[in-house]
Design a protein around this motif. Structure first.
Motif, PDB file in Angstrom:
ATOM      1  N   ALA A  77       0.136   1.958   0.403  1.00 61.74           N
ATOM      2  CA  ALA A  77      -0.361   3.137   1.126  1.00 61.74           C
ATOM      3  C   ALA A  77      -1.493   3.854   0.409  1.00 61.74           C
ATOM      4  CB  ALA A  77       0.792   4.109   1.383  1.00 61.74           C
ATOM      5  N   THR A  78      -1.609   3.676  -0.899  1.00 64.10           N
ATOM      6  CA  THR A  78      -2.703   4.321  -1.631  1.00 64.10           C
ATOM      7  C   THR A  78      -3.843   3.344  -1.922  1.00 64.10           C
ATOM      8  OG1 THR A  78      -1.640   3.862  -3.766  1.00 64.10           O
ATOM      9  CG2 THR A  78      -1.135   5.975  -2.709  1.00 64.10           C
ATOM     10  N   GLY A  79      -3.735   2.124  -1.429  1.00 63.73           N
ATOM     11  CA  GLY A  79      -4.752   1.110  -1.682  1.00 63.73           C
ATOM     12  C   GLY A  79      -5.916   1.172  -0.707  1.00 63.73           C
ATOM     13  N   TYR A  80      -6.845   0.261  -0.889  1.00 74.59           N
ATOM     14  CA  TYR A  80      -8.060   0.221  -0.068  1.00 74.59           C
ATOM     15  C   TYR A  80      -7.732  -0.090   1.391  1.00 74.59           C
ATOM     16  CZ  TYR A  80     -12.568  -1.602   1.625  1.00 74.59           C
ATOM     17  OH  TYR A  80     -13.705  -1.863   2.363  1.00 74.59           O
ATOM     18  N   VAL A 125       4.776   4.163  -2.899  1.00 77.56           N
ATOM     19  CA  VAL A 125       3.863   4.550  -3.975  1.00 77.56           C
ATOM     20  C   VAL A 125       4.554   4.298  -5.308  1.00 77.56           C
ATOM     21  CG1 VAL A 125       4.608   6.965  -3.839  1.00 77.56           C
ATOM     22  CG2 VAL A 125       2.423   6.408  -4.913  1.00 77.56           C
ATOM     23  N   ARG A 126       3.846   3.637  -6.227  1.00 79.09           N
ATOM     24  CA  ARG A 126       4.460   3.281  -7.512  1.00 79.09           C
ATOM     25  C   ARG A 126       4.586   4.457  -8.454  1.00 79.09           C
ATOM     26  NH1 ARG A 126       0.749  -1.746  -9.161  1.00 79.09           N
ATOM     27  NH2 ARG A 126      -0.765  -0.302  -8.273  1.00 79.09           N
ATOM     28  N   ASP A 127       3.616   5.357  -8.407  1.00 78.80           N
ATOM     29  CA  ASP A 127       3.515   6.452  -9.365  1.00 78.80           C
ATOM     30  C   ASP A 127       3.971   7.753  -8.713  1.00 78.80           C
ATOM     31  OD1 ASP A 127       2.825   8.321 -11.238  1.00 78.80           O
ATOM     32  OD2 ASP A 127       0.782   7.583 -11.545  1.00 78.80           O
ATOM     33  N   SER A 128       5.018   8.352  -9.257  1.00 79.32           N
ATOM     34  CA  SER A 128       5.521   9.597  -8.678  1.00 79.32           C
ATOM     35  C   SER A 128       4.466  10.700  -8.720  1.00 79.32           C
ATOM     36  CB  SER A 128       6.786  10.044  -9.419  1.00 79.32           C
ATOM     37  OG  SER A 128       6.526  10.232 -10.809  1.00 79.32           O
ATOM     38  N   ALA A 129       3.526  10.602  -9.661  1.00 79.68           N
ATOM     39  CA  ALA A 129       2.462  11.600  -9.743  1.00 79.68           C
ATOM     40  C   ALA A 129       1.551  11.550  -8.520  1.00 79.68           C
ATOM     41  CB  ALA A 129       1.646  11.387 -11.012  1.00 79.68           C
ATOM     42  N   LYS A 130       1.485  10.376  -7.867  1.00 74.46           N
ATOM     43  CA  LYS A 130       0.641  10.241  -6.680  1.00 74.46           C
ATOM     44  C   LYS A 130       1.372  10.594  -5.395  1.00 74.46           C
ATOM     45  CE  LYS A 130      -2.211   6.550  -8.660  1.00 74.46           C
ATOM     46  NZ  LYS A 130      -2.660   5.143  -8.507  1.00 74.46           N
ATOM     47  N   ALA A 131       2.669  10.806  -5.503  1.00 69.51           N
ATOM     48  CA  ALA A 131       3.460  11.074  -4.307  1.00 69.51           C
ATOM     49  C   ALA A 131       3.036  12.367  -3.631  1.00 69.51           C
ATOM     50  CB  ALA A 131       4.942  11.123  -4.660  1.00 69.51           C
ATOM     51  N   GLY A 132       2.707  13.383  -4.429  1.00 63.93           N
ATOM     52  CA  GLY A 132       2.290  14.659  -3.856  1.00 63.93           C
ATOM     53  C   GLY A 132       1.011  14.542  -3.055  1.00 63.93           C
TER      54      GLY A 132
END
Length: 304
Positions: free
Chosen positions: A8-11, A31-38
């Motif tokens: 979901a955060t990819g190209y 999303v792999r990184d919880s920091a990117k979840a927000g």
């Protein structure tokens, strides 16, 4: 639909997420990184923190969703099998992302006239991949397509070289970015070998439109190439040189190119031919791409 989307955060996935929401679908994104979840939540996508290795999580999310799109990794078989397990017997759509490099050759910068249609996996097809990576990818295609027999409305989208700016967090694609990176590093735009090799191309927004069509109406067990035009690597390099005001295009020895870009990426992508025809996307799903020239896009919009 409530759509579970990997990547979901990819190209590709980020662009597809935007299109899904514009069409009124609810998107749950891995999303792999919880920091990117927000940030993902702020964009209107419900985040689920995990990875493609979390098989139980993938199976559960697939079971809860009305449909699944895998846009994270074409070659992660375990993830595909976990998603399939959550969808078996449901009749729900499962759209898997591949890439037309699966029909690539070892041309080392020379032109090949061979092109491939959507029937490469049909009964009686003589096509067989040779490189181990392509063999493994084709086997994953088979897992997805055969999911139709398990009560899943499965499809494989196999895009050619993608261009255009992504609509999600990831803005840039792979192939053109690699050429630009090298050009800015050296001041000269180069292509691997003679650059006569050709790739079919597709704009990322046109590709995202096809994901919606496949999700909503694709028949079960259907394979689609995705393209709208083609260009040689030398032609791409020439357009980049003009757009950036740099010298080139210039040929580059395959070994030297491999030292910069990596041997596999050089021979398997930048120096290979991958020419495909997206007949089913147009005839079966009514896909109508709006962008037809990668070189026109480079001239007008290249801002990597």
């Amino acid at each position: 639909m409530k759509v579970f989307l990997t990547g979901a955060t990819g190209y590709i996935g980020g662009t597809v997420a935007v299109r899904l929401r514009e069409a009124g679908h609810q998107v749950v994104g891995l999303v792999r990184d919880s920091a990117k979840a927000g940030a993902l939540a702020a964009s209107g996508v419900e985040p689920v923190v995990g990875s493609l290795d979390d098989s139980e999580l993938l199976t559960e999310q697939a079971r809860r969703a009305d449909g699944v799109i895998n846009a994270a990794n074409s070659d992660h078989r375990a993830a595909v099998e976990a998603l399939r397990a959550g969808l078996e017997g449901s009749g729900k759509p499962f759209v898997h992302t591949s890439g037309s490099g699966v029909v690539g050759d070892d041309a080392r910068g020379e032109r090949n006239e061979q092109s491939y249609g959507d029937d490469i996996h049909d009964p009686g097809s003589a096509w067989r991949p040779e490189h181990p990576i392509r063999v493994a990818r084709a086997a994953i295609h088979r897992v997805v397509l055969d999911s139709a027999e398990a009560g899943i409305r499965s499809s494989v989208l196999c895009p050619a070289m993608i261009y255009g700016h992504g609509l999600g967090p990831a803005r840039n694609e792979v192939h053109i970015s690699a050429l630009v990176e090298q050009a800015r590093h050296s001041g000269v735009v180069r292509h691997a070998g003679a650059g006569r090799n050709i790739w079919s191309t597709v704009h990322v927004e046109d590709l995202a439109d096809l994901y919606l069509l496949a999700l909503e109406r694709s028949p079960a067990g259907t394979f689609y190439f995705v393209e709208n035009g083609e260009e040689s690597l030398k032609g791409l390099a020439a357009s980049i040189a003009e757009a950036l005001g740099l010298d080139g295009p210039a040929p580059w020895d395959i070994e030297a190119a491999g030292a910069f870009w990596g041997p596999q990426f050089t021979t398997g992508a930048l120096a290979s031919n991958s020419r495909v025809r997206a007949t089913r996307a147009r005839d079966v799903l009514g896909w109508k791409p709006r962008h037809g020239s990668v070189t026109e896009w480079i001239a007008a919009d290249l801002t990597l």
